[in-house]
Design a protein around this motif. Structure first.
Motif, PDB file in Angstrom:
ATOM      1  N   ALA A   1     -22.657   4.999  27.786  1.00 19.93           N
ATOM      2  CA  ALA A   1     -23.768   5.643  27.088  1.00 19.93           C
ATOM      3  C   ALA A   1     -23.293   6.962  26.501  1.00 19.93           C
ATOM      4  CB  ALA A   1     -24.927   5.897  28.045  1.00 19.93           C
ATOM      5  N   ILE A   2     -23.799   7.259  25.318  1.00 21.44           N
ATOM      6  CA  ILE A   2     -23.565   8.541  24.668  1.00 21.44           C
ATOM      7  C   ILE A   2     -24.936   9.181  24.488  1.00 21.44           C
ATOM      8  CG2 ILE A   2     -22.583   9.743  22.690  1.00 21.44           C
ATOM      9  CD1 ILE A   2     -20.531   7.928  24.162  1.00 21.44           C
ATOM     10  N   VAL A   3     -25.170  10.282  25.181  1.00 20.87           N
ATOM     11  CA  VAL A   3     -26.438  10.994  25.057  1.00 20.87           C
ATOM     12  C   VAL A   3     -26.236  12.074  24.008  1.00 20.87           C
ATOM     13  CG1 VAL A   3     -28.159  12.407  26.248  1.00 20.87           C
ATOM     14  CG2 VAL A   3     -27.045  10.503  27.450  1.00 20.87           C
ATOM     15  N   GLY A   4     -26.776  11.817  22.818  1.00 26.61           N
ATOM     16  CA  GLY A   4     -26.625  12.734  21.693  1.00 26.61           C
ATOM     17  C   GLY A   4     -25.613  12.216  20.697  1.00 26.61           C
ATOM     18  N   ALA A   5     -26.058  11.418  19.747  1.00 30.19           N
ATOM     19  CA  ALA A   5     -25.145  10.764  18.797  1.00 30.19           C
ATOM     20  C   ALA A   5     -25.039  11.535  17.491  1.00 30.19           C
ATOM     21  CB  ALA A   5     -25.588   9.329  18.533  1.00 30.19           C
ATOM     22  N   GLY A   6     -24.620  12.800  17.574  1.00 27.34           N
ATOM     23  CA  GLY A   6     -24.346  13.592  16.373  1.00 27.34           C
ATOM     24  C   GLY A   6     -22.897  13.428  15.968  1.00 27.34           C
ATOM     25  N   ALA A   7     -22.253  14.520  15.587  1.00 27.61           N
ATOM     26  CA  ALA A   7     -20.870  14.455  15.107  1.00 27.61           C
ATOM     27  C   ALA A   7     -19.907  14.001  16.200  1.00 27.61           C
ATOM     28  CB  ALA A   7     -20.440  15.801  14.541  1.00 27.61           C
TER      29      ALA A   7
ATOM     30  N   GLU B   1     -19.193  -1.785  25.373  1.00 26.06           N
ATOM     31  CA  GLU B   1     -20.614  -1.961  25.094  1.00 26.06           C
ATOM     32  C   GLU B   1     -21.242  -0.569  25.076  1.00 26.06           C
ATOM     33  OE1 GLU B   1     -24.483  -3.753  27.393  1.00 26.06           O
ATOM     34  OE2 GLU B   1     -22.528  -4.663  27.805  1.00 26.06           O
ATOM     35  N   VAL B   2     -21.584  -0.088  23.892  1.00 34.58           N
ATOM     36  CA  VAL B   2     -22.005   1.305  23.712  1.00 34.58           C
ATOM     37  C   VAL B   2     -23.494   1.388  23.402  1.00 34.58           C
ATOM     38  CG1 VAL B   2     -21.671   3.412  22.361  1.00 34.58           C
ATOM     39  CG2 VAL B   2     -19.702   1.944  22.900  1.00 34.58           C
ATOM     40  N   THR B   3     -24.148   2.308  24.092  1.00 32.88           N
ATOM     41  CA  THR B   3     -25.544   2.664  23.818  1.00 32.88           C
ATOM     42  C   THR B   3     -25.578   4.153  23.520  1.00 32.88           C
ATOM     43  OG1 THR B   3     -26.381   0.991  25.341  1.00 32.88           O
ATOM     44  CG2 THR B   3     -27.875   2.789  24.773  1.00 32.88           C
ATOM     45  N   VAL B   4     -26.316   4.543  22.494  1.00 31.24           N
ATOM     46  CA  VAL B   4     -26.453   5.958  22.156  1.00 31.24           C
ATOM     47  C   VAL B   4     -27.920   6.360  22.195  1.00 31.24           C
ATOM     48  CG1 VAL B   4     -24.403   5.919  20.672  1.00 31.24           C
ATOM     49  CG2 VAL B   4     -26.660   5.624  19.647  1.00 31.24           C
ATOM     50  N   THR B   5     -28.134   7.662  22.435  1.00 27.56           N
ATOM     51  CA  THR B   5     -29.469   8.216  22.243  1.00 27.56           C
ATOM     52  C   THR B   5     -29.431   9.095  20.998  1.00 27.56           C
ATOM     53  OG1 THR B   5     -29.166  10.215  23.583  1.00 27.56           O
ATOM     54  CG2 THR B   5     -29.945   8.229  24.727  1.00 27.56           C
ATOM     55  N   ALA B   6     -30.512   9.047  20.260  1.00 31.48           N
ATOM     56  CA  ALA B   6     -30.638   9.836  19.031  1.00 31.48           C
ATOM     57  C   ALA B   6     -32.131  10.043  18.777  1.00 31.48           C
ATOM     58  CB  ALA B   6     -29.975   9.115  17.858  1.00 31.48           C
ATOM     59  N   ARG B   7     -32.421  10.853  17.761  1.00 31.05           N
ATOM     60  CA  ARG B   7     -33.811  11.154  17.434  1.00 31.05           C
ATOM     61  C   ARG B   7     -34.046  10.970  15.944  1.00 31.05           C
ATOM     62  NH1 ARG B   7     -34.024  17.052  20.191  1.00 31.05           N
ATOM     63  NH2 ARG B   7     -32.327  17.274  18.718  1.00 31.05           N
ATOM     64  N   GLY B   8     -35.296  10.809  15.585  1.00 34.59           N
ATOM     65  CA  GLY B   8     -35.735  10.839  14.198  1.00 34.59           C
ATOM     66  C   GLY B   8     -34.977   9.911  13.261  1.00 34.59           C
ATOM     67  N   GLU B   9     -34.628  10.451  12.104  1.00 34.75           N
ATOM     68  CA  GLU B   9     -33.953   9.661  11.076  1.00 34.75           C
ATOM     69  C   GLU B   9     -32.584   9.166  11.547  1.00 34.75           C
ATOM     70  OE1 GLU B   9     -32.828   9.860   6.326  1.00 34.75           O
ATOM     71  OE2 GLU B   9     -33.898  11.537   7.237  1.00 34.75           O
ATOM     72  N   GLN B  10     -31.901   9.958  12.365  1.00 35.21           N
ATOM     73  CA  GLN B  10     -30.611   9.529  12.914  1.00 35.21           C
ATOM     74  C   GLN B  10     -30.785   8.234  13.723  1.00 35.21           C
ATOM     75  OE1 GLN B  10     -27.568  10.066  12.421  1.00 35.21           O
ATOM     76  NE2 GLN B  10     -26.351  10.309  14.256  1.00 35.21           N
TER      77      GLN B  10
ATOM     78  N   SER C   1     -31.519   4.188  21.180  1.00 33.68           N
ATOM     79  CA  SER C   1     -32.907   4.473  21.529  1.00 33.68           C
ATOM     80  C   SER C   1     -33.048   5.981  21.696  1.00 33.68           C
ATOM     81  CB  SER C   1     -33.314   3.745  22.814  1.00 33.68           C
ATOM     82  OG  SER C   1     -32.480   4.124  23.876  1.00 33.68           O
ATOM     83  N   ASP C   2     -34.276   6.450  21.856  1.00 34.89           N
ATOM     84  CA  ASP C   2     -34.470   7.891  22.025  1.00 34.89           C
ATOM     85  C   ASP C   2     -34.108   8.345  23.440  1.00 34.89           C
ATOM     86  OD1 ASP C   2     -36.694   6.583  23.049  1.00 34.89           O
ATOM     87  OD2 ASP C   2     -38.125   8.055  22.324  1.00 34.89           O
TER      88      ASP C   2
ATOM     89  N   PHE D   1     -21.330   9.924  28.401  1.00 33.71           N
ATOM     90  CA  PHE D   1     -20.902  11.163  27.766  1.00 33.71           C
ATOM     91  C   PHE D   1     -22.156  11.880  27.286  1.00 33.71           C
ATOM     92  CE2 PHE D   1     -17.216   8.505  27.442  1.00 33.71           C
ATOM     93  CZ  PHE D   1     -16.125   9.346  27.482  1.00 33.71           C
ATOM     94  N   VAL D   2     -22.257  13.169  27.577  1.00 31.77           N
ATOM     95  CA  VAL D   2     -23.356  13.986  27.061  1.00 31.77           C
ATOM     96  C   VAL D   2     -22.767  14.872  25.984  1.00 31.77           C
ATOM     97  CG1 VAL D   2     -25.093  15.731  27.605  1.00 31.77           C
ATOM     98  CG2 VAL D   2     -24.594  13.895  29.241  1.00 31.77           C
ATOM     99  N   THR D   3     -23.236  14.677  24.748  1.00 33.26           N
ATOM    100  CA  THR D   3     -22.657  15.368  23.598  1.00 33.26           C
ATOM    101  C   THR D   3     -23.717  16.074  22.762  1.00 33.26           C
ATOM    102  OG1 THR D   3     -22.772  13.320  22.299  1.00 33.26           O
ATOM    103  CG2 THR D   3     -20.706  13.760  23.474  1.00 33.26           C
ATOM    104  N   THR D   4     -24.822  16.417  23.385  1.00 36.78           N
ATOM    105  CA  THR D   4     -25.870  17.150  22.688  1.00 36.78           C
ATOM    106  C   THR D   4     -25.411  18.585  22.408  1.00 36.78           C
ATOM    107  OG1 THR D   4     -26.826  17.955  24.738  1.00 36.78           O
ATOM    108  CG2 THR D   4     -27.691  15.867  23.881  1.00 36.78           C
TER     109      THR D   4
END
Length: 147
Positions: free
Chosen positions: A4-10, A25-34, A59-60, A70-73
């Protein structure tokens, strides 16, 4: 491996795309338009490590426990993101990749049963637009050091 990647920005988008390319097998969290763009089109990674589109789950908030996270916020968003996802992060290895002096301490406080490890992303990556990340200079991610 389920990652899991918490925060899928750069940085998070880069890590997610590369792990997906490696067969994880990767899951990411993101918000809004991203989030909407990743769900519709995946993460487009361009630049130093080649061009690819990674189709990852998104998912959010997390909906299941990964084997590694990984926490990448951004530092100011980390505590809230950790709390929102604590049910699925506490008890596993959580790698904190972000700026800020308190990152590991905050993570350990929120996730007391997690193995919290710090990391440095030593490459240049930019969030260009929703779902699109460019790596302008390659490098490594140094993982090590725990609370």
């Amino acid at each position: 491996m389920r990652v899991a990647i918490v925060g899928a920005g750069a940085v998070g988008g880069t890590i997610a795309a590369l792990l997906s390319r490696g067969g994880h097998e990767v899951t990411v969290t993101a918000r809004g338009e991203q989030l909407r763009t990743i769900l519709d089109n995946g993460i487009e990674l361009t630049g130093a490590w080649g061009d690819l589109t990674a189709r990852v789950a998104a998912s959010d908030v997390l909906t299941r426990t990964p084997e590694l996270a990984f926490v990448t916020t951004k530092a100011q968003d980390a505590e809230a993101a950790l709390r929102q996802n604590a049910e699925f992060l506490d008890g596993i290895t959580v790698v904190i990749v972000q700026n800020g002096l308190d990152a590991l301490t905050v993570a350990q406080r929120v996730l007391p049963d997690a193995d919290v490890v710090g990391a440095l992303a030593l490459y240049a990556t930019s969030y260009l637009s929703p779902g699109t990340v460019a790596v302008t200079t390659d490098g490594i991610t140094c993982i090590g050091g725990s609370v």
